[in-house]
Design a protein around this motif. Structure first.
Motif, short mmCIF file in Angstrom:
data_model
loop_
_atom_site.label_atom_id
_atom_site.label_comp_id
_atom_site.label_asym_id
_atom_site.label_seq_id
_atom_site.Cartn_x
_atom_site.Cartn_y
_atom_site.Cartn_z
N VAL A 53 0.86 -1.18 0.00
CA VAL A 53 0.00 0.00 0.00
C VAL A 53 0.90 1.23 0.00
O VAL A 53 1.73 1.41 0.88
N GLU A 54 0.74 2.06 -1.03
CA GLU A 54 1.59 3.24 -1.14
C GLU A 54 1.16 4.32 -0.13
O GLU A 54 0.10 4.23 0.46
N ALA A 55 2.00 5.33 0.01
CA ALA A 55 1.71 6.40 0.96
C ALA A 55 0.40 7.09 0.64
O ALA A 55 -0.33 7.54 1.53
N SER A 56 0.06 7.17 -0.65
CA SER A 56 -1.17 7.83 -1.06
C SER A 56 -2.41 7.03 -0.68
O SER A 56 -3.52 7.54 -0.72
N GLY A 57 -2.22 5.77 -0.32
CA GLY A 57 -3.35 4.92 -0.02
C GLY A 57 -3.67 3.97 -1.17
O GLY A 57 -4.48 3.06 -1.05
N ARG A 58 -3.03 4.19 -2.31
CA ARG A 58 -3.25 3.31 -3.45
C ARG A 58 -2.61 1.95 -3.20
O ARG A 58 -1.47 1.88 -2.71
N VAL A 59 -3.33 0.89 -3.53
CA VAL A 59 -2.76 -0.45 -3.36
C VAL A 59 -2.09 -0.83 -4.67
O VAL A 59 -2.75 -1.02 -5.68
N LYS A 65 -10.12 1.28 -9.76
CA LYS A 65 -9.77 2.05 -8.57
C LYS A 65 -8.26 2.19 -8.36
O LYS A 65 -7.78 3.25 -8.02
N ASN A 66 -7.52 1.12 -8.56
CA ASN A 66 -6.10 1.20 -8.27
C ASN A 66 -5.23 1.48 -9.48
O ASN A 66 -4.22 2.15 -9.39
N TRP A 80 -4.97 9.68 -6.56
CA TRP A 80 -3.80 9.13 -5.86
C TRP A 80 -2.63 10.10 -5.94
O TRP A 80 -1.91 10.31 -4.97
N ASN A 115 -3.16 12.84 -3.58
CA ASN A 115 -2.83 12.39 -2.23
C ASN A 115 -1.33 12.46 -1.98
O ASN A 115 -0.87 12.92 -0.95
N GLU A 116 -0.60 11.96 -2.97
CA GLU A 116 0.84 11.89 -2.83
C GLU A 116 1.43 13.28 -2.67
O GLU A 116 2.33 13.50 -1.85
N ILE A 169 -2.72 14.36 1.89
CA ILE A 169 -4.10 14.09 2.33
C ILE A 169 -4.51 12.73 1.77
O ILE A 169 -4.06 12.34 0.70
N ARG A 170 -5.34 12.04 2.51
CA ARG A 170 -5.77 10.73 2.01
C ARG A 170 -7.23 10.78 1.59
O ARG A 170 -8.12 10.65 2.43
N VAL A 171 -7.46 11.02 0.33
CA VAL A 171 -8.81 10.94 -0.21
C VAL A 171 -8.92 9.61 -0.94
O VAL A 171 -8.05 9.29 -1.75
N ILE A 172 -9.94 8.84 -0.63
CA ILE A 172 -10.11 7.57 -1.33
C ILE A 172 -11.04 7.80 -2.52
O ILE A 172 -12.18 8.22 -2.36
#
Lengths: 427, 330
Positions: free
Chosen positions: A181-187, B158-159, B168, B171-172, B176-179
């Motif tokens: 899981v990257e820092a951005s939350g992306r898997v 999604k990924n 993503w 976020n990077e 901030i962590r927005v899903i």
């Protein structure tokens, strides 16, 4: 050349032509139906050729459709009811629906006469092709799953390869290290890619089942503690970014695609993926599927089966072909196995060098044998309404769990309420 | 026997000797021989036969089937109206697919009409390279639906997908962590995603029809309005929209029917899932017929769908007097 010679040649030619016709008329035509990709067609064709070489009096005519059109095509032929046009030997799955409708020839008496030993099928496998205790087909292969793992990724992470000692906990430990899981939350990498529809493998391992009896059910047992626990295990892996969600997996092109591209480190799937991974030159191997503490191996004893049409106009010829195809360890079974696409339905063929002695990956072919020896019947219901129950009641609600939108216990309770109502209204 | 006007009929009209020509011929009497009808029917027969075999018969047959239980294999069994009663009173899935389909019908046609008209108006301003834009916007219409759906899967994944990848990256960059939404994997987003694909695929067609409609709006109206000091918006609102209302009506009717018959888009993009969230009525017909082998029920759904489409189209036609203008210049 004199006139005499010419007329002699013409006469001889005529004689031979007529003779040829007479001989041709004495060969019986057996129509053989199966689905498959163009690549698979070549294997089927070589099987037909090998059979005709051994049995010149029978001619095999192939009726071939892609999977998406196959069943509709057959149903159209049945609906038309023309015995000539309906294939004599057909590849089908599931069997119970068709057997219940009387389009399949019961095979028990043929098996008696041939003296074939039913024990040569993996445990439970023949039950998949039975209805009310009568055999209606012979599975070609057993679609049981093993754990495929990408050795490169395991090496990169520094993990030991999976083996028979792995439990659900070992699997979770490994999965936590394999997922990225990257820092951005992306898997960017999941540990496991497994179709949601295979959830019954976990349920079976934990001594649960979907229905109390998969052949003549009276109630749904998916909300039993064993089943709930198993579904929680699978759903929990998805919720924690360890396993790919079901919808994401199919949108990404299925487990073979994500395994080949390295998006997942492990998949749980049957032998059909081997040629793909070998063609992609992957560094992988297989192992038995990890089981829970106190659990059991629970591979699914199921596989599409060769059947005989009850409309066949020459059942003896059809049987000659069918038995060569399905019951002769040196016949169809061997040829299909050598093509590298299947784990054969006959244990003698699986344990021969036709399967175990194959060149190339995977190395640990014994994993298939161990799962096969412990196979259990009945992941799919062995009664005609199963498709509808599974397609409208069980499957869609489970997708809520796989999507992470509903809790396990209440969803399984709701499924069971619906299924019980359906079962109560059956016949 | 009938008269034989052939000789006269073959006579060229421009012949100088009018007095020779028959008065009947000049009045057009007798040129048509009632006996020629039989030949006409023979010429018609072929297409008529095709129509009866491939259209009339299946329609009648499906109506008959909707009162039967038939799994294609054993002979049909008469069950009265039970297919209909079961469908309307005791089928959660049917209720769900009906709701889904109403969602499609309420979103796809309006979005397509609005977007199509906007694009057509923009392209009608005489900008350079009009042909190129027209080709670009029309391209999706002729694109294979399966290829299009696969591209959208790639865009929305999604990924690995392109659109979530912007989130993503955001976020990077910001910490901030927005899903990002799981467009195809969540019950909330699955329908809008199907709508997106459908609109993208069909809006070019709407645009082309509107472009043709706009050609028919007389320039003098705009000129007159301009002289009267109407703004751009006023001219659009009070000239363009009423003048293309007959085009709008045509598009609305066919797009509404199309939305109720939506099948390929959810079939290839989401398989109707997750949890039947994007399953359409026609997809449900397909499932019943070819996955559950319930031809009777499938036929019953088809007739219910027919009734819905008929009713909605009927209402649309009745309401058209209120807003559709057919008057043309002159």
């Amino acid at each position: 050349m004199s006139r005499k010679t010419i007329s002699l040649i013409v006469m001889l030619a005529l004689v031979f032509l007529t003779l040829g016709n007479v001989i041709a008329q004495e060969t019986t035509v057996v129509t053989w139906a199966f689905w498959g990709s163009p690549e698979e067609l070549a294997t089927h064709q070589s099987v037909a050729d090998a059979f005709m070489e051994e049995n010149p009096e029978i001619e095999i005519e192939i009726w071939h459709q892609p999977w998406s059109d196959y069943f509709t095509g057959l149903q159209t032929l049945w609906a038309a009811g023309d015995g000539e046009a309906i294939p004599d030997v057909m590849f089908l799955s599931p069997i119970s629906n068709y057997a219940a409708d009387g389009v399949l020839e019961p095979l028990d008496s043929y098996i008696e006469d041939s003296g074939f030993d039913r024990e040569d099928f993996w445990p439970g496998l023949l039950d998949f092709a039975m209805l009310d205790g009568e055999v209606y087909g012979f599975p070609r292969d057993i679609g049981l799953e093993v754990l495929y793992y990408n050795k490169d990724i395991f090496d990169e992470v520094g993990l030991d390869y999976p083996d028979e000692t792995w439990t659900w906990d070992t699997l979770l430990d490994a999965a936590e290290q394999l997922s990225v899981v990257e820092a951005s939350g992306r898997v960017s990498r999941y540990a496991l890619g497994m179709e949601g529809g295979k959830y019954q493998l976990w349920v079976g391992q934990n001594h649960g089942s979907a229905l109390d009896d998969m052949a003549s059910p009276t109630s749904c047992t998916l909300n039993s503690p064993e089943a709930v626990e198993a579904v929680e295990f699978f759903a929990g892996m998805m919720d924690n970014d360890l396993a790919m969600r079901n919808a994401a997996l199919s949108q990404a092109g299925g487990d073979a695609a994500v395994f080949t591209s390295g998006q997942v480190a492990m998949i749980i799937q049957n032998a059909s993926r081997i040629p793909t991974f070998n063609a992609a030159d992957m560094n992988y191997d297989v192992a038995v599927v990890p089981i829970p503490e106190g659990g059991q191996r629970s591979a699914s004893a199921a596989g599409a089966a060769w059947t005989m049409s009850s409309f066949s106009d020459d059942k003896d010829a059809a049987w000659t072909f069918l038995s060569w195809l399905a019951l002769n360890p040196e016949g169809g079974q061997r040829l299909y196995t050598e093509s590298g696409e299947i784990l054969p339905a006959l244990r003698s063929t699986a344990n021969s060098d036709a399967f175990l002695g194959q060149e190339g990956s995977p190395e640990n072919r014994m994993a298939f044998i161990i799962e096969g020896d412990n196979a259990k019947v009945g992941r799919a219901g062995l009664f005609p309404q199963w498709n509808e129950i599974n397609g409208t009641l069980i499957g869609p609600q489970l997708q809520l769990i796989w999507a992470g939108e509903a809790g396990v216990q209440e969803t399984l309770d709701s499924i069971c309420a619906d299924v019980d109502e359906f079962l109560a209204g059956m016949d | 026997m009938a008269t034989q006007p052939t000789e006269l009929a073959n006579k060229p009209k421009s012949t100088s000797n009018w007095r020779d020509s028959d008065w009947k011929y000049r009045l057009g009497i007798g040129n048509w021989n009632p006996n020629q009808q039989s030949e006409a029917y023979i010429f018609l027969l072929l297409s008529l036969l095709g129509f009866v075999i491939f259209v009339v018969f299946p329609i009648v047959y499906s109506f008959w089937l909707s009162f039967q239980e038939w799994n294609l294999l054993s002979p049909p069994e008469f069950t009265g109206i039970s297919n209909y009663t079961q469908l309307l009173t005791n089928d959660d899935t049917f209720r769900r697919v009906l709701k889904n389909t109403l969602f499609y019908a309420a979103t796809i046609p309006p979005i397509q009409l609005a977007l199509g008209l906007l694009m057509a108006v923009a392209l009608n301003t005489g900008i350079k390279g009009l042909g190129i834009y027209r080709v670009i916007y029309f391209m999706p219409v002729v694109t294979n639906i399966i290829a299009a759906a696969m591209i959208f899967q790639f865009l929305l994944d999604k990924n690995a997908g392109l659109i979530p990848s912007w989130v993503w990256q955001f976020n990077e960059a910001t910490g901030i962590r927005v899903i990002p939404p799981d467009f195809l994997g969540s019950t909330f987003w699955a329908k809008p995603s199907v709508v997106l694909l459908t609109v993208w695929k069909n809006v070019g067609f709407t645009m082309v029809i509107y472009l043709a409609g706009l050609q028919g709006v007389p320039e003098v109206l705009y000129d007159a309005a301009k002289v009267d000091g109407a703004s751009n918006w006023q001219r659009f609102r009070h000239i363009t929209i009423p003048m293309v209302s007959s085009t709008t009506f045509f598009l609305l009717v066919i797009q509404m029917i199309g939305a109720f018959q939506l099948f390929a888009e959810p079939f290839v993009m989401t398989r109707g899932g997750p949890a039947q969230a994007s399953l359409s009525i026609v997809y449900y017909i397909y499932q019943n017929a070819f996955e559950f082998q319930k031809m009777g029920k499938a036929s019953a759904i088809a007739w219910v769908l027919f009734a819905i489409i008929f009713a909605i189209t009927f209402i649309q036609i009745r309401l058209q007097k209120r807003w559709v203008h057919y008057e043309v210049e002159g």
